[in-house]
Design an enzyme around this catalytic site. Structure first.
Site, PDB file in Angstrom:
ATOM      1  N   GLU A   1       0.835  -1.204   0.000  1.00 66.37           N
ATOM      2  CA  GLU A   1       0.000   0.000   0.000  1.00 66.37           C
ATOM      3  C   GLU A   1       0.875   1.261   0.000  1.00 66.37           C
ATOM      4  OE1 GLU A   1      -2.225   0.578   3.571  1.00 66.37           O
ATOM      5  OE2 GLU A   1      -3.810   1.735   2.592  1.00 66.37           O
TER       6      GLU A   1
ATOM      7  N   LYS B   1      -9.469   2.596  -2.628  1.00 68.05           N
ATOM      8  CA  LYS B   1      -9.699   1.927  -1.343  1.00 68.05           C
ATOM      9  C   LYS B   1     -11.133   2.163  -0.875  1.00 68.05           C
ATOM     10  CE  LYS B   1      -7.430   1.896   3.250  1.00 68.05           C
ATOM     11  NZ  LYS B   1      -6.115   2.206   3.886  1.00 68.05           N
TER      12      LYS B   1
ATOM     13  N   CYS C   1      -5.812  -2.631   1.846  1.00 66.42           N
ATOM     14  CA  CYS C   1      -5.565  -2.589   3.294  1.00 66.42           C
ATOM     15  C   CYS C   1      -6.775  -2.931   4.175  1.00 66.42           C
ATOM     16  CB  CYS C   1      -4.985  -1.237   3.674  1.00 66.42           C
ATOM     17  SG  CYS C   1      -4.200  -1.276   5.321  1.00 66.42           S
TER      18      CYS C   1
END
Lengths: 371, 371
Positions: free
Chosen positions: B120, B182, B219
């Protein structure tokens, strides 16, 4: 190793061989934050020894809060062999297993258990096909010991002569609080269970008991994250997963799935598996190219409880009957939720919309290709 | 133990201390079906040694089929420290890390990797706040090595001056195939990331590459089973999870979540975590009652790949830079799906309906109480 060549438990091997200095780190990564061992009464320990079943106790802690009292309760998980062979007269089998499980419930009572859950279809094997509501024996015990009893059985719905894989929840008052049916039915080789019953029609019912809100995700439902999720959305603080599972393919998944559900849903999960190898008079095959055989393989027990912080208890034995007593403070659920915020960040409205589109026949998956 | 007092890996401790006779059973339960070690070219091994990063290779097998050719591909996972301190001039930091990761991509090319994914926001720290599309350097490498490169960055959307936490997918042609943002943003003490960017607006895009259909769950999205699920529903065969996570609370969850997603969705998942401890000039606090400090804690690496049958590779080191090369036959996804049938038994239409009701303001949870 046990007589059958099955080893006792992963945790026992680690405790025996990994040096002290590394053991705590190994356990931290494998099992999460350290949990406490419960001091159980001598009488319970002695009775378990006499009756030849494993008895273990652990406690999950939560932080004290200023505005809420602790909500400490104890759950009990029972895993057990069948007592008589599968070809003994049915009624003898049932009586023997009732007596056995009755003993274990008595020991749970000595340990001040508030909610106990038995394994899937605990009083018969899946294929015995003599389903009936095996709850009579529990009304009195539930009332006597002020204990909620979750009793997973085969249920025969007489009106339509339909069989369901059901969990009956008996309140600590002795009354039936309700029942919930297995939502997802495996169609896997041996476990062609839809021969016997179909997908449940009770949705994701949560039972409000005096000790907390509980739900029952039966067996194969543990592979379906949406199933755990929907019980949680309906308010479950503890989700039981009474199971009967064997073999090389499912055992590495066993420590993962219920624990992931506890983490993802900020709740406690209790994974209970049958134990032992059951043999049948008639051979059967599974359409898997293997020879005809008389057993399904080894039910590996290993029942455990997982907490919302990702920690878990050790498993019960892979080979012995056992009672796992776990104290938990239900305040931990909200405490972890307040830290991790999975519910708050869940974007459920978007998922409802996406999933509703995805189940339409004209669904076009969102796939990007190079032109 | 490393210099920093962090130990190398769980697997290494087990290999060292658990006796041979038990080790295979321990590994079976912990890691699933045994996987093979890949023979990697000498040149790659030498270069990794010279450049001081770990290089490991494993292979997941699938059964041969009569009507489909094998679909063997290789993925690469890169975990790395930042190179210069967080207070070095930004451009120097970026150049140094580009050079470092460039080396690692070169070694991946020697190992015939087809799809590589970086961690990430690989070229900056989350709080550096100098986001820019760091993909230029990769167009050429992608084309030269016929390699798909997944490059997670901070993206500045100039029009609205909005920052996103994004993964750019660069096709093996060298062109940008697309990007994905994300979906779930943590609001957890230190990781109050919504200061920097908000929930992504790209849904659950799947990228059709010549090597297979891939998706990127960035994540914190790994804590959300619905996120993995929806990528799978859109057809993803491999879901990458580039992460940056530290600490006691998340480490026991790390081996659980991506692996559960591989099992539940009949796909491969690739969990990639940053490595090292990064210190900052300015102290900060996290509203957690602890003293002000200069670092977030240790990013524990431990990147791994999980397969749909519940097996997984060992993790990369908890302390060192590393490249994990994994060969997989994508036919395994459908093979496991045909055995376990989670998709077929998923009852998604019911969930779409239940979830749609649950997100309404007048939602009444399905709770049964005693009268």
């Amino acid at each position: 190793m046990s007589a059958g060549g099955e080893f006792e438990s992963l945790e026992e091997i680690l405790e025996r061989h990994v040096p002290e200095a590394q053991l705590s780190e190994v356990k931290r990564i494998l099992f999460g934050k350290e949990i406490t061992k419960l001091l159980l009464p001598e009488e319970a320990i002695e009775t378990a020894k006499e009756c030849n079943f494993e008895l273990k106790g652990y406690g999950f802690e939560a932080a004290p809060e200023q505005l809420r009292l602790p909500r400490k309760i104890r759950v009990g998980l029972i895993q057990n062999h069948i007592v008589l062979p599968t070809y003994a007269p049915i009624l003898d089998q049932i009586n023997a297993i009732h007596q056995r499980v009755g003993q274990m419930v008595e020991v749970a009572a000595m340990c001040d258990v508030n909610i106990i859950c038995l394994q899937e279809t605990w009083s018969e094997f899946l294929t015995t096909l003599i389903p009936h509501l095996n709850v009579d024996c529990f009304h009195q015990l539930a009332k006597k010991y002020n204990m909620v009893i979750v009793s997973p059985i085969l249920e025969r719905e007489k009106l339509h002569n339909t069989i369901w894989n059901t969990a009956v929840v008996i309140s600590n008052s002795g009354n039936v609080l309700g029942k919930t049916r297995k939502n997802h039915i495996p169609r896997i080789g041996d476990f062609n269970e839809s021969t016997y019953y179909m997908e449940g029609d009770t949705g994701h019912t949560v039972f409000q008991t005096v000790f907390g809100k509980i739900a029952v995700n039966i067996c194969y439902g543990r592979h379906h994250p949406l199933n755990w999720f929907m019980y949680s959305i309906n308010g479950a603080e503890i989700i039981f997963n009474p199971s009967a599972t064997v073999g090389a393919l499912s055992e590495p998944m066993w420590p993962i799935e219920a624990r992931n559900a506890a983490i993802a849903n900020h709740c406690f999960t209790c994974a209970i598996n049958r134990v032992g190898t059951e043999t049948f008079k008639n051979e059967f095959t599974s359409g898997d190219g293997k020879k005809a055989r008389n057993d399904f393989g080894h039910f590996y027990g290993s029942s455990y409880v997982a907490a919302p912080d990702g920690s878990r208890t050790p498993g019960l034995s892979r080979t012995r009957d056992g009672l796992l007593v776990v104290e938990m403070d239900l305040n931990l659920n909200r405490q972890i939720s307040d830290i991790w915020s999975f519910k708050m960040t869940g974007r459920y409205a978007e998922y409802a919309e996406e999933l509703s589109k995805a189940v339409q026949r004209d669904f076009k998956p969102n796939i990007v290709k190079e032109e």
